[in-house]
Design an enzyme around this catalytic site. Structure first.
Site, PDB file in Angstrom:
ATOM      1  N   LYS A  90      -2.574   2.697  10.045  1.00 40.62           N
ATOM      2  CA  LYS A  90      -1.462   3.246   9.240  1.00 40.62           C
ATOM      3  C   LYS A  90      -1.999   3.917   7.960  1.00 40.62           C
ATOM      4  CE  LYS A  90       0.911   0.042   6.698  1.00 40.62           C
ATOM      5  NZ  LYS A  90       1.066   0.250   5.298  1.00 40.62           N
ATOM      6  N   GLU A 101      -6.613 -10.159   6.880  1.00 41.27           N
ATOM      7  CA  GLU A 101      -5.961 -11.201   7.671  1.00 41.27           C
ATOM      8  C   GLU A 101      -7.050 -12.138   8.184  1.00 41.27           C
ATOM      9  OE1 GLU A 101      -3.175  -9.883  10.608  1.00 41.27           O
ATOM     10  OE2 GLU A 101      -2.299  -8.426   9.240  1.00 41.27           O
ATOM     11  N   CYS A 149      -3.124  -2.328   9.004  1.00 42.47           N
ATOM     12  CA  CYS A 149      -3.550  -1.590   7.803  1.00 42.47           C
ATOM     13  C   CYS A 149      -4.338  -0.317   8.104  1.00 42.47           C
ATOM     14  CB  CYS A 149      -4.361  -2.508   6.913  1.00 42.47           C
ATOM     15  SG  CYS A 149      -3.464  -3.986   6.463  1.00 42.47           S
ATOM     16  N   THR A 173       0.849  -1.196   0.000  1.00 44.28           N
ATOM     17  CA  THR A 173       0.000   0.000   0.000  1.00 44.28           C
ATOM     18  C   THR A 173       0.881   1.242   0.000  1.00 44.28           C
ATOM     19  OG1 THR A 173      -1.655  -1.219   1.215  1.00 44.28           O
ATOM     20  CG2 THR A 173      -1.847   1.169   1.263  1.00 44.28           C
ATOM     21  N   LEU A 208      -6.653  -8.019   0.695  1.00 42.00           N
ATOM     22  CA  LEU A 208      -6.723  -9.192   1.574  1.00 42.00           C
ATOM     23  C   LEU A 208      -6.999  -8.789   3.004  1.00 42.00           C
ATOM     24  CD1 LEU A 208      -3.286 -10.745   0.554  1.00 42.00           C
ATOM     25  CD2 LEU A 208      -5.501 -11.177  -0.505  1.00 42.00           C
TER      26      LEU A 208
HETATM   27  C1  UGA Z   1      -8.087  -4.524   5.960  1.00 40.83           C
HETATM   28  C2  UGA Z   1      -9.086  -4.480   4.779  1.00 40.83           C
HETATM   29  O1  UGA Z   1     -10.337  -5.024   5.179  1.00 40.83           O
HETATM   30  C3  UGA Z   1      -8.548  -5.292   3.583  1.00 40.83           C
HETATM   31  O2  UGA Z   1      -9.424  -5.163   2.473  1.00 40.83           O
HETATM   32  C4  UGA Z   1      -7.164  -4.733   3.211  1.00 40.83           C
HETATM   33  O3  UGA Z   1      -6.599  -5.455   2.127  1.00 40.83           O
HETATM   34  C5  UGA Z   1      -6.242  -4.826   4.416  1.00 40.83           C
HETATM   35  O4  UGA Z   1      -6.806  -4.071   5.511  1.00 40.83           O
HETATM   36  C6  UGA Z   1      -4.901  -4.245   4.032  1.00 40.83           C
HETATM   37  O5  UGA Z   1      -4.831  -3.075   3.679  1.00 40.83           O
HETATM   38  O6  UGA Z   1      -3.933  -5.013   3.934  1.00 40.83           O
HETATM   39  P1  UGA Z   1      -7.503  -6.297   7.890  1.00 40.83           P
HETATM   40  O7  UGA Z   1      -6.654  -5.223   8.481  1.00 40.83           O
HETATM   41  O8  UGA Z   1      -6.958  -7.666   7.761  1.00 40.83           O
HETATM   42  O9  UGA Z   1      -8.000  -5.883   6.408  1.00 40.83           O
HETATM   43  O10 UGA Z   1      -8.793  -6.426   8.809  1.00 40.83           O
HETATM   44  P2  UGA Z   1     -10.343  -6.061   8.732  1.00 40.83           P
HETATM   45  O11 UGA Z   1     -11.150  -7.294   8.630  1.00 40.83           O
HETATM   46  O12 UGA Z   1     -10.610  -5.036   7.724  1.00 40.83           O
HETATM   47  O13 UGA Z   1     -10.573  -5.450  10.191  1.00 40.83           O
HETATM   48  C7  UGA Z   1      -9.857  -4.290  10.615  1.00 40.83           C
HETATM   49  C8  UGA Z   1     -10.290  -3.878  11.996  1.00 40.83           C
HETATM   50  O14 UGA Z   1     -11.618  -3.393  11.995  1.00 40.83           O
HETATM   51  C9  UGA Z   1     -10.265  -5.002  13.032  1.00 40.83           C
HETATM   52  O15 UGA Z   1      -9.671  -4.508  14.223  1.00 40.83           O
HETATM   53  C10 UGA Z   1     -11.716  -5.347  13.258  1.00 40.83           C
HETATM   54  O16 UGA Z   1     -11.977  -5.834  14.549  1.00 40.83           O
HETATM   55  C11 UGA Z   1     -12.358  -3.984  13.050  1.00 40.83           C
HETATM   56  N1  UGA Z   1     -13.785  -4.066  12.637  1.00 40.83           N
HETATM   57  C12 UGA Z   1     -14.134  -4.608  11.446  1.00 40.83           C
HETATM   58  C13 UGA Z   1     -14.766  -3.550  13.463  1.00 40.83           C
HETATM   59  O17 UGA Z   1     -14.485  -3.036  14.580  1.00 40.83           O
HETATM   60  N2  UGA Z   1     -16.054  -3.599  13.057  1.00 40.83           N
HETATM   61  C14 UGA Z   1     -16.437  -4.134  11.863  1.00 40.83           C
HETATM   62  O18 UGA Z   1     -17.640  -4.115  11.547  1.00 40.83           O
HETATM   63  C15 UGA Z   1     -15.438  -4.654  11.035  1.00 40.83           C
END
Ligand code: UGA
Length: 433
Positions: free
Chosen positions: A263, A155, A260, A121, A153
């Site tokens: 940052k 995690e 992600c 990114t 993606l």
């Molecule tokens: C995120 C994006 O969803 C991906 O599409 C992207 O590729 C990735 O960053 C990246 O840039 O590499 P990720 O960080 O793995 O993915 O996790 P998410 O599933 O997006 O969750 C991020 C945070 O949001 C977590 O702490 C989760 O608990 C929180 N979250 C998520 C909430 O508090 N509420 C929700 O409804 C969804």
């Protein structure tokens, strides 16, 4: 077709292993020799469901190899995926030194056409800096292209997200680069959006920031629900039926963490400011997220009064389920705050305890439990910080029996409040009655 992937972190490993699973020959270049040895033995240094089995298959079929030598990687293939880290700097901007290094070394050593594909990114227009670096350090004239192919993606579901994505975004400037990437992604059934590289770079930051904004928005609504007696889960359901809004990423809780969103949101704000665009909207999104921690600690204090010498169980340390990743996890700040308040903690997480131990070693006030039930024995309350499936399926009668007081403070809304009350718990959650 052969592919080189530079960077054996989350994105690089998923990309490399998934491409090899699709039948391509892949070489992954990773700087850390211990990681390379592990990977060559079939061990994935991160926890990601499904990835290690796929790696073992690809190693057996001799479709993937790992090396510390970038030049070996450059000679291996004409397509080089850049998947190196772009960590946050003091001022919020992304540190692009690893991307620059790959571009410079590629320029110095390339002997034939190369297509450099940014997957890390990066701020918009980084492709221009890569091009400039290639031109500047090139020893003889060799043709090249730079493309942007951001990854989306998550995690915990990275393999599925790679093999069955909602969309593939490819930013290119030449037909040659377009054709290579189109062919490469042919086995994956998903719409491909071809754009210019700047647009592709922006799509990535805009997508992550938008998702973070959705979460902060529902967290703000959650606070309002608590004051007004409304139920945030039903508000989210009600909003989510509207196809223009959608239900995903409207789960209220203790906020977003991970490597992600925090940052990327900050890098996006800084970049927009550098271009003279006012992104105060995203500043608020970030502030709301930071306040989630204080908000949760307040909730714990309201439930338990003084925390001094209270024995508390904490379930969940990873920033989200199905990962051992604790980078920017809310648990880090929450555990620090609880210790400052004088609480004694018994922690449990299915995968993230080894990583957590490096920041919080075991001591008088903090111990790690072997399982979720051991963690709650004799505690004044149970705090839930990550919505692991195993917690959702917990035997709640047993939980009540093991706790000293039947108090559960749930930062992720994993149980139904009415059911918890029926079972005799004092149940506190986020934005629900
Ligand atoms: C995120 C994006 O969803 C991906 O599409 C992207 O590729 C990735 O960053 C990246 O840039 O590499 P990720 O960080 O793995 O993915 O996790 P998410 O599933 O997006 O969750 C991020 C945070 O949001 C977590 O702490 C989760 O608990 C929180 N979250 C998520 C909430 O508090 N509420 C929700 O409804 C969804």
């Amino acid at each position: 077709m052969r592919i080189t992937v530079v960077g054996g972190g989350y994105v690089g490993l998923t990309t490399g292993i998934c491409f090899s699973h699709l039948g391509y020959e892949v070489k992954v270049v990773e700087k850390v020799p211990q990681k390379v040895s592990m990977l060559n033995e079939g061990v994935v240094p991160i926890y990601e469901p499904g990835l290690e089995d796929m790696l073992k298959d690809s190693l057996r079929l001799k479709r993937i190899s790992f090396t510390t030598d970038l030049i070996e990687g450059l000679e291996f293939s004409e397509v080089i995926f850049i998947c190196v880290g772009t960590p946050q700097q003091e001022d919020g901007s992304a540190d692009l030194s690893q991307v620059e290094e790959v571009a410079r070394l590629t320029a110095e050593h390339m002997k034939s056409y190369k297509l450099l594909v940014e997957k890390s990114t990066v701020p918009v227009n980084t492709h221009k800096l890569i091009k400039k670096t290639l031109q500047r350090y090139m020893k003889r004239h060799v043709e090249f292209d730079v493309a942007s192919n951001p990854e989306f993606l998550r995690e915990g579901s990275a393999v599925k997200d790679f093999l069955e994505p909602d969309r593939i975004v490819v930013g290119v400037e030449s037909e040659r680069a377009k054709n290579i990437l189109q062919k490469l992604y042919e086995p994956i059934k998903a719409p491909i959006l071809f754009t210019d590289p700047a647009t592709a770079e922006l799509i990535k930051h805009a997508s992550n920031s938008f998702l973070a904004m959705k979460i902060s928005f529902i967290n703000m609504i959650s606070d309002l629900c608590e004051k007004t007696g409304a139920d945030v889960k039903l508000v989210a359901d009600g909003m989510g039926y509207d196809k223009r809004i959608g239900r995903a990423f409207l789960d209220a809780g203790i906020g977003w963490g991970g490597s992600c969103f925090p940052k990327d949101v900050r890098a996006f704000i800084k970049m927009a400011e550098d271009y003279g665009v006012d992104f105060s909207l995203l500043r608020e999104v970030d502030k709301i997220n930071v306040r989630r921690i204080e908000n949760f600690i307040e909730k714990v204090k309201n439930a338990l009064w003084s925390l001094k010498n209270k024995k508390l169980a904490v379930w969940g340390l990873s920033f989200k389920p199905n990962t051992d990743d604790i980078r920017e996890a809310p648990s880090i700040k929450i555990v620090s705050a609880l210790l400052r308040e004088g609480a004694r903690l018994q922690l449990y997480d299915p995968k993230a305890m080894d990583n957590f131990r490096r920041i919080f070693p075991e001591g008088e006030d903090l111990t790690y439990a072997r399982d979720m039930y051991e963690a709650i024995k004799g505690c004044d309350a149970l705090l839930i910080l990550t919505e692991w499936e195993e917690f959702k399926k917990a035997d709640l009668e047993r939980v009540k029996h093991l706790l000293k007081l039947p108090i559960v403070i749930d930062g992720r809304n994993i149980y139904e409040p009415a059911h918890m009350r029926e079972l005799g718990f004092e149940y506190y959650c986020m934005g629900r009655r």
